[in-house]
Design a protein around this motif. Structure first.
Motif, PDB file in Angstrom:
ATOM      1  N   SER A 123       0.883  -1.256   0.070  1.00 35.75           N
ATOM      2  CA  SER A 123       0.036   0.118   0.045  1.00 35.75           C
ATOM      3  C   SER A 123       0.812   1.293  -0.127  1.00 35.75           C
ATOM      4  CB  SER A 123      -0.875   0.056   1.022  1.00 35.75           C
ATOM      5  OG  SER A 123      -0.430  -0.086   2.407  1.00 35.75           O
ATOM      6  N   ASP A 124       2.034   1.349   0.729  1.00 35.49           N
ATOM      7  CA  ASP A 124       2.815   2.464   0.640  1.00 35.49           C
ATOM      8  C   ASP A 124       3.500   2.573  -0.527  1.00 35.49           C
ATOM      9  OD1 ASP A 124       2.058   2.882   3.230  1.00 35.49           O
ATOM     10  OD2 ASP A 124       3.966   1.915   4.136  1.00 35.49           O
ATOM     11  N   ARG A 125       4.135   1.501  -1.168  1.00 33.19           N
ATOM     12  CA  ARG A 125       4.687   1.453  -2.639  1.00 33.19           C
ATOM     13  C   ARG A 125       3.682   2.055  -3.617  1.00 33.19           C
ATOM     14  NH1 ARG A 125       6.098  -4.077  -1.161  1.00 33.19           N
ATOM     15  NH2 ARG A 125       4.613  -4.788  -2.784  1.00 33.19           N
ATOM     16  N   ARG A 126       2.542   1.800  -3.543  1.00 31.57           N
ATOM     17  CA  ARG A 126       1.437   1.908  -4.307  1.00 31.57           C
ATOM     18  C   ARG A 126       1.065   3.549  -4.130  1.00 31.57           C
ATOM     19  NH1 ARG A 126       1.752  -0.891  -8.786  1.00 31.57           N
ATOM     20  NH2 ARG A 126       1.930  -3.340  -8.199  1.00 31.57           N
ATOM     21  N   SER A 127       1.051   3.945  -3.018  1.00 31.89           N
ATOM     22  CA  SER A 127       0.698   5.256  -2.766  1.00 31.89           C
ATOM     23  C   SER A 127       1.679   6.320  -3.208  1.00 31.89           C
ATOM     24  CB  SER A 127       0.736   5.652  -1.127  1.00 31.89           C
ATOM     25  OG  SER A 127      -0.463   4.894  -0.587  1.00 31.89           O
ATOM     26  N   LEU A 128       3.047   6.043  -2.852  1.00 27.09           N
ATOM     27  CA  LEU A 128       3.946   6.624  -3.595  1.00 27.09           C
ATOM     28  C   LEU A 128       4.265   6.720  -5.119  1.00 27.09           C
ATOM     29  CD1 LEU A 128       6.563   8.556  -2.930  1.00 27.09           C
ATOM     30  CD2 LEU A 128       7.836   6.672  -2.392  1.00 27.09           C
ATOM     31  N   GLY A 129       4.024   5.594  -5.438  1.00 26.04           N
ATOM     32  CA  GLY A 129       4.081   5.427  -6.847  1.00 26.04           C
ATOM     33  C   GLY A 129       3.009   6.497  -7.597  1.00 26.04           C
ATOM     34  N   ASP A 130       1.724   6.443  -7.228  1.00 26.95           N
ATOM     35  CA  ASP A 130       0.439   7.193  -7.652  1.00 26.95           C
ATOM     36  C   ASP A 130       1.293   8.637  -7.546  1.00 26.95           C
ATOM     37  OD1 ASP A 130      -0.653   4.700  -8.053  1.00 26.95           O
ATOM     38  OD2 ASP A 130      -1.975   5.235  -6.489  1.00 26.95           O
ATOM     39  N   LEU A 131       1.717   9.138  -6.520  1.00 26.77           N
ATOM     40  CA  LEU A 131       2.150  10.475  -6.250  1.00 26.77           C
ATOM     41  C   LEU A 131       3.090  10.926  -7.495  1.00 26.77           C
ATOM     42  CD1 LEU A 131       2.101  10.807  -2.449  1.00 26.77           C
ATOM     43  CD2 LEU A 131       0.581  12.113  -3.906  1.00 26.77           C
ATOM     44  N   LEU A 132       4.058  10.086  -7.481  1.00 21.39           N
ATOM     45  CA  LEU A 132       5.098  10.253  -8.498  1.00 21.39           C
ATOM     46  C   LEU A 132       4.692  10.273 -10.031  1.00 21.39           C
ATOM     47  CD1 LEU A 132       8.043   7.999  -6.953  1.00 21.39           C
ATOM     48  CD2 LEU A 132       7.964  10.470  -7.278  1.00 21.39           C
TER      49      LEU A 132
END
Length: 75
Positions: free
Chosen positions: A11-20
């Motif tokens: 979930s943290d990987r996806r959240s940062l990925g979406d922001l980037l």
């Protein structure tokens, strides 16, 4: 730009990925991203990436341990 996100929580990987992805799209830059977990150490070298995000607290290896291995040329 080629970016790796190293975090044991998907979930943290996806959240940062979406922001980037949103940021790079907004400034018109190309982005290649690998959203990966602790397996990053086993299958890559740091020279493949322009930027690596490391989670400090992970189950097996901490982000600081990963950074030390990258700095020592182990990766």
């Amino acid at each position: 730009m080629h970016i790796a996100i190293v975090d044991d929580l998907e979930s943290d990987r996806r959240s940062l990925g979406d922001l980037l992805e949103r940021y790079f799209e907004s400034v018109g830059m190309d982005l290649a991203m690998d959203v990966s977990g602790e397996a990053f150490l086993q299958r890559t070298t740091d020279s493949e990436y322009d930027l690596v995000f490391l989670d400090i607290f992970m189950k097996e290896l901490t982000g600081m341990e990963v950074a030390r291995q990258m700095a020592a040329g182990v990766l």
